[in-house]
Write a protein that holds these residues in place. Structure first.
Motif, PDB file in Angstrom:
ATOM      1  N   PRO A 111       0.925  -1.178   0.058  1.00  0.00           N
ATOM      2  CA  PRO A 111      -0.026  -0.057  -0.234  1.00  0.00           C
ATOM      3  C   PRO A 111       0.910   1.214  -0.045  1.00  0.00           C
ATOM      4  N   TYR A 112       1.941   1.329   0.372  1.00  0.00           N
ATOM      5  CA  TYR A 112       2.953   2.468   0.380  1.00  0.00           C
ATOM      6  C   TYR A 112       3.956   2.347  -0.367  1.00  0.00           C
ATOM      7  N   LYS A 113       4.026   3.485  -1.219  1.00  0.00           N
ATOM      8  CA  LYS A 113       4.788   3.278  -2.429  1.00  0.00           C
ATOM      9  C   LYS A 113       5.836   4.419  -2.595  1.00  0.00           C
ATOM     10  N   GLN A 114       6.873   3.635  -3.232  1.00  0.00           N
ATOM     11  CA  GLN A 114       8.242   4.714  -3.426  1.00  0.00           C
ATOM     12  C   GLN A 114       7.746   5.729  -4.556  1.00  0.00           C
ATOM     13  N   GLY A 115       8.078   6.919  -4.101  1.00  0.00           N
ATOM     14  CA  GLY A 115       7.776   8.044  -5.052  1.00  0.00           C
ATOM     15  C   GLY A 115       6.205   8.641  -4.694  1.00  0.00           C
ATOM     16  N   ILE A 116       5.766   8.014  -4.087  1.00  0.00           N
ATOM     17  CA  ILE A 116       4.292   8.481  -3.643  1.00  0.00           C
ATOM     18  C   ILE A 116       4.409   8.759  -2.140  1.00  0.00           C
ATOM     19  N   ASP A 117       4.581   7.620  -1.304  1.00  0.00           N
ATOM     20  CA  ASP A 117       4.517   7.918   0.066  1.00  0.00           C
ATOM     21  C   ASP A 117       6.002   8.170   0.553  1.00  0.00           C
ATOM     22  N   TYR A 118       6.760   7.640  -0.016  1.00  0.00           N
ATOM     23  CA  TYR A 118       8.349   7.962   0.494  1.00  0.00           C
ATOM     24  C   TYR A 118       9.328   7.801  -0.731  1.00  0.00           C
ATOM     25  N   ASN A 119      10.551   8.238  -0.602  1.00  0.00           N
ATOM     26  CA  ASN A 119      11.486   8.579  -1.459  1.00  0.00           C
ATOM     27  C   ASN A 119      12.708   7.429  -1.325  1.00  0.00           C
ATOM     28  N   GLU A 120      13.314   7.218  -0.136  1.00  0.00           N
ATOM     29  CA  GLU A 120      14.121   6.342  -0.093  1.00  0.00           C
ATOM     30  C   GLU A 120      13.929   5.245   1.000  1.00  0.00           C
ATOM     31  N   THR A 121      14.505   4.159   1.085  1.00  0.00           N
ATOM     32  CA  THR A 121      14.482   2.979   1.949  1.00  0.00           C
ATOM     33  C   THR A 121      15.940   3.084   3.101  1.00  0.00           C
ATOM     34  N   ALA A 122      15.717   2.514   4.243  1.00  0.00           N
ATOM     35  CA  ALA A 122      16.747   2.637   5.242  1.00  0.00           C
ATOM     36  C   ALA A 122      16.496   1.402   6.286  1.00  0.00           C
ATOM     37  N   THR A 123      17.494   0.948   6.609  1.00  0.00           N
ATOM     38  CA  THR A 123      17.327  -0.169   7.753  1.00  0.00           C
ATOM     39  C   THR A 123      18.028   0.074   9.040  1.00  0.00           C
ATOM     40  N   GLU A 175      19.411  12.839   3.665  1.00  0.00           N
ATOM     41  CA  GLU A 175      19.363  13.739   2.710  1.00  0.00           C
ATOM     42  C   GLU A 175      18.273  14.775   3.465  1.00  0.00           C
ATOM     43  N   PRO A 176      18.396  15.774   3.091  1.00  0.00           N
ATOM     44  CA  PRO A 176      17.100  16.821   3.524  1.00  0.00           C
ATOM     45  C   PRO A 176      15.901  16.507   2.820  1.00  0.00           C
ATOM     46  N   ASP A 177      14.852  16.942   3.445  1.00  0.00           N
ATOM     47  CA  ASP A 177      13.380  17.034   2.671  1.00  0.00           C
ATOM     48  C   ASP A 177      13.207  15.763   1.929  1.00  0.00           C
ATOM     49  N   THR A 178      13.569  14.652   2.424  1.00  0.00           N
ATOM     50  CA  THR A 178      13.121  13.374   2.089  1.00  0.00           C
ATOM     51  C   THR A 178      12.428  12.547   3.066  1.00  0.00           C
ATOM     52  N   THR A 179      11.703  11.760   2.488  1.00  0.00           N
ATOM     53  CA  THR A 179      10.703  10.558   3.345  1.00  0.00           C
ATOM     54  C   THR A 179      11.581   9.204   3.142  1.00  0.00           C
ATOM     55  N   TYR A 180      11.783   8.977   4.288  1.00  0.00           N
ATOM     56  CA  TYR A 180      12.475   7.523   4.385  1.00  0.00           C
ATOM     57  C   TYR A 180      11.369   6.438   4.931  1.00  0.00           C
TER      58      TYR A 180
END
Ligand SMILES: *[C@@H]1O[C@H](CO)[C@@H](O)[C@H](O)[C@H]1NC(C)=O
Ligand SMILES: *[C@@H]1O[C@H](CO)[C@@H](O)[C@H](O)[C@H]1NC(C)=O
Ligand SMILES: *[C@@H]1O[C@H](CO)[C@@H](O)[C@H](O)[C@H]1NC(C)=O
Ligand SMILES: *[C@@H]1O[C@H](CO)[C@@H](O)[C@H](O)[C@H]1NC(C)=O
Ligand SMILES: *[C@@H]1O[C@H](CO)[C@@H](O)[C@H](O)[C@H]1NC(C)=O
Ligand SMILES: *[C@@H]1O[C@H](CO)[C@@H](O)[C@H](O)[C@H]1NC(C)=O
Ligand SMILES: *[C@@H]1O[C@H](CO)[C@@H](O)[C@H](O)[C@H]1NC(C)=O
Ligand SMILES: *[C@@H]1O[C@H](CO)[C@@H](O)[C@H](O)[C@H]1NC(C)=O
Ligand SMILES: *[C@@H]1O[C@H](CO)[C@@H](O)[C@H](O)[C@H]1NC(C)=O
Ligand SMILES: *[C@@H]1O[C@H](CO)[C@@H](O)[C@H](O)[C@H]1NC(C)=O
Ligand SMILES: *[C@@H]1O[C@H](CO)[C@@H](O)[C@H](O)[C@H]1NC(C)=O
Ligand SMILES: [Cu+2]
Length: 628
Positions: free
Chosen positions: A148-160, A207-212
């Motif tokens: 349901p949560y998509k890259q480019g819509i809900d977030y920009n990058e992933t991290a662990t 990165e600034p202004d980014t949703t992970y």
């Protein structure tokens, strides 16, 4: 280490995504690593440490050739949280779904996870090995459009980020001191450090202004943590591989084996770095040695030019000051299952057996491994597979009918918190009682008196129960297989806090995909384990349990609690100098007698213990040989 060997075209009607096959060839063996300023032996993967991340897409096939490169021990591998639909024989726990992999042998784990997306992990399921580092992260990606949560819509990058406690001693040193007459209260070993991503001082560059989309994975084997980041809230979107409706919070409490996936949006200003805090739930530690750092400060770095971060303090860590996972709603809105067809009520206690060692029990049974893995007994037992007796009386095996609704009502009569995990399923956590003080009587769950169950209960694979309180887990027995249910604190698992569910045994037998590979059989034979036998290793009469492994005898009626206490104290006096404080925990030695007496249920005046002679009266059960 990853090599993609082939591409297969998925023949699904709805989607034509390409399913890949990922092949890993891993050799487990000893090496060394220095994670916190102290070099120690660790279990390496192909000579490297830590173990690699396994990152695959939904529907991909995973093939792991696990080679036992040790010279002194067996091994195994479990993929935590995967359902293993139709591939129960690939689940991993030794003596449950497979024989241990002997020295110089290989076990090929070969499975797909067509119906799961999210954060998982893998670890050895042989006593103590994952505490020595045999573990890693597994991610099933959301590149296809099912998440349901998509890259480019809900977030920009992933991290662990991973969490773990760390000891300077290996499990080989810790376990014999822990499961010991001289540790009669069962005080768990105290870690030396609490780490994130295998370090005391982790830096996450953002990165600034980014949703992970940030995955939090506790791959430790003992303590829980509070996690929070200075100046940044988090939005929970998934727990244990189950997507949930967005839920904002500022603090997360994460037990071992749990995963939280959160969205976190960075600031547009890069002039300051922020503290990432990892706080141990110190209530789980019996002793807090001076110098043990309970609050670990890590760095969320916007720029390496910024000033070093300082510890970030919060006012409140009470139950209502951090995320209550019971408030989460699965994204798919699975309704509360119907009333249960089958209720399994279990009490958790920790107590001593006649050898003086402190064990953990579900309903007076401390899990004692059978002589043949339970799945192998299912496959060999024919019509007797639905008769619990063939699995032995000390494996605590319970047979479930296909598709029945099951409640596990777990009453924790112990004064500690425990994170419980069920293999092969996610369950609805429908009730969790409040904590009860040590001095108050424990509270059992009562179907006639409980808070209202949620309409769409939270679902996950690992949940904690509070001290002297209770939880109720509800699930549908829709995954034929042999599944372990156990406390995920590795020390408590070696103390026997486990039971086994045999779900729909006829269906297990009938599924042609669920048969043993030749390697399963070879590994059993190399270990001298009968493949076609009951829990006692008997191949002829499956109802004959002669020779089965059983737990040590109970403390015989009458004197014996005192007897053990007396024996322990005379020995303790002799070896006092040798006791390691890490094993003893908080107790100061002069109060030890009282503690032990309480544990043993002995209330008499301990002044008189000198008079007591320790003697072995005829025991009800023969002594155990099969305990780990
Ligand atoms: C795995 O690697 C080892 C060592 O390089 C090699 O001997 C073995 O054949 C490999 N196994 C597979 C299945 O590729
Ligand atoms: C491996 O497991 C088998 C079966 O439980 C056991 O008999 C054997 O002693 C184990 N080997 C080692 C090296 O621990
Ligand atoms: C993995 O399992 C699939 C499906 O059963 C089978 O076709 C394939 O040969 C197996 N691969 C290995 C390396 O065992
Ligand atoms: C992050 O994603 C959002 C939504 O797609 C987009 O508007 C924004 O520009 C992206 N930010 C960065 C730094 O890529
Ligand atoms: C933690 O790491 C940062 C960045 O590498 C470094 O500047 C700092 O001195 C370290 N702090 C400690 C306490 O080791
Ligand atoms: C932390 O460890 C995980 C798991 O191995 C890895 O995927 C991730 O890149 C690491 N993150 C940082 C910030 O080092
Ligand atoms: C962060 O979350 C907390 C708890 O949910 C909430 O009380 C607070 O208002 C949020 N802070 C911000 C800046 O959104
Ligand atoms: C650990 O963090 C908590 C919460 O911020 C704080 O109350 C406590 O004083 C800290 N402990 C130490 C030793 O810094
Ligand atoms: C456990 O043993 C105690 C003492 O023998 C007994 O009273 C109790 O009923 C047992 N509990 C269960 C669940 O079997
Ligand atoms: C119902 O449960 C509550 C909370 O545990 C307890 O305080 C109360 O006494 C119980 N009521 C009855 C009738 O048992
Ligand atoms: C298993 O297969 C046998 C023989 O084909 C059949 O009689 C039986 O009904 C099947 N049982 C189940 C539970 O599917
Ligand atoms: Cu536990």
């Amino acid at each position: 280490m990853v090599s993609v060997t082939s591409l297969l075209l998925a023949g699904a009607l709805a989607s034509s995504a390409l399913a890949e096959t990922h092949v890993y060839n891993w050799t487990a063996a000893w090496g060394t690593a220095n994670l916190d300023g102290y070099e120690r032996p660790v279990i390496t993967c192909n000579g490297e440490f830590p173990w690699p991340d396994v990152i695959v897409n939904k529907g991909d096939r995973v093939i792991v050739h696990l080679n036992n490169g040790f010279d002194d021990r067996n091994t195994s591998l479990h993929f935590h949280g995967l359902f293993q639909h139709g591939t129960n024989q690939m689940d991993g726990p030794e003596m449950i779904t497979q024989c241990p992999v002997p020295i110089g042998h290989t076990m090929t784990y070969n499975f797909t996870a067509p119906d799961q997306i999210g954060s998982y992990w893998y670890h050895s399921h042989t006593a103590g090995q994952y505490m020595d580092g045999m573990r890693g992260v597994m991610v099933i990606s959301e590149d296809n459009n099912d998440y349901p949560y998509k890259q480019g819509i809900d977030y920009n990058e992933t991290a662990t980020l991973t969490f773990m406690e760390w000891y300077h001693d290996t499990a080989d040193v810790l376990i014999p001191d822990f499961l010991n007459l001289y540790n009669p209260t069962g005080a768990e070993p105290i870690p030396n450090n609490f780490l994130m991503n295998n370090t005391k001082n982790m830096t996450w560059e953002v990165e600034p202004d980014t949703t992970y989309l940030l995955r939090l994975v506790n791959i430790g084997g003992f303590v829980s943590y509070w996690f929070f980041i200075e100046g940044h809230n988090m939005t929970v979107v998934e727990v244990d591989g189950v997507p949930v409706e967005k839920y904002e919070t500022d603090k997360i409490y994460i037990t071992v084996a749990q995963r939280y996936t959160v969205l976190i949006t960075t600031k547009d200003d890069t002039s300051k770095n922020y503290a990432i805090m990892q706080l141990v739930d110190d209530g789980m530690l019996d002793l807090i040695p001076s110098g043990l750092l309970l609050n670990t400060t890590h760095t969320m770095s916007y720029s390496s030019d910024n000033a070093e971060v300082e510890e970030y303090y919060v006012d409140c860590l009470d139950d209502d000051c951090y995320l209550d996972d019971m408030k989460l709603v699965p994204y798919d809105k699975v309704e509360l299952y119907d009333d249960p067809d089958h209720v399994i009520t279990i009490s958790v206690i920790m107590d001593n057996l006649k050898n003086g060692v402190n064990y953990a029990f579900f309903n007076n049974i401390t899990y004692t491994a059978p002589k043949t893995p339970t799945l192998l007994t299912v496959l060999a037992a024919g019509d007797l597979a639905s008769n619990e007796l063939v699995y032995g009386t000390n494996t605590h095996t319970i047979v479930l009918q296909k598709d029945e609704i099951v409640d596990i009502v777990l009453n924790n009569e112990d004064t500690g918190k425990h994170p419980f995990h069920l293999h092969g399923h996610v369950f609805q956590l429908i009730d969790r009682g409040a904590a009860v003080d040590d001095d108050d009587p424990f509270v059992h769950f009562d179907y006639d008196n409980h808070t209202e169950f949620a309409e769409y209960p939270m679902m996950r694979d690992t949940v904690y129960v509070r001290p002297q309180s209770n939880i109720v887990m509800r699930f549908k027995a829709d995954n034929p297989g042999v599944w372990m249910f156990h406390c995920h604190i590795e020390w408590h698992l070696v103390q026997g806090l486990a039971l086994v569910l045999v779900e729909a045994p006829e269906e297990i037998q009938n599924n042609s995909a669920q048969q043993l590979t030749q390697q399963h059989i070879d590994n059993c034979e190399a270990n001298g384990i009968n493949v076609k036998s009951n829990a006692a290793g008997n191949t002829e009469n499956f109802l004959d349990l002669t020779g089965q492994n059983v737990q040590h005898g109970d403390i015989p009626d009458g004197f014996t609690g005192k007897g053990i206490v007396a024996m322990v104290f005379s020995c303790i006096a002799a070896i006092l100098g040798l006791i390691t404080i890490a094993v003893y925990g908080l107790m100061d030695i002069k109060n030890l007698e009282v503690e032990v007496a309480q544990d043993l249920g002995v209330v008499e005046d301990l002044q008189n213990t000198e008079d007591v002679v320790v003697e072995e009266t005829s025991s009800k059960q023969s002594s155990a040989e099969g305990k780990y």
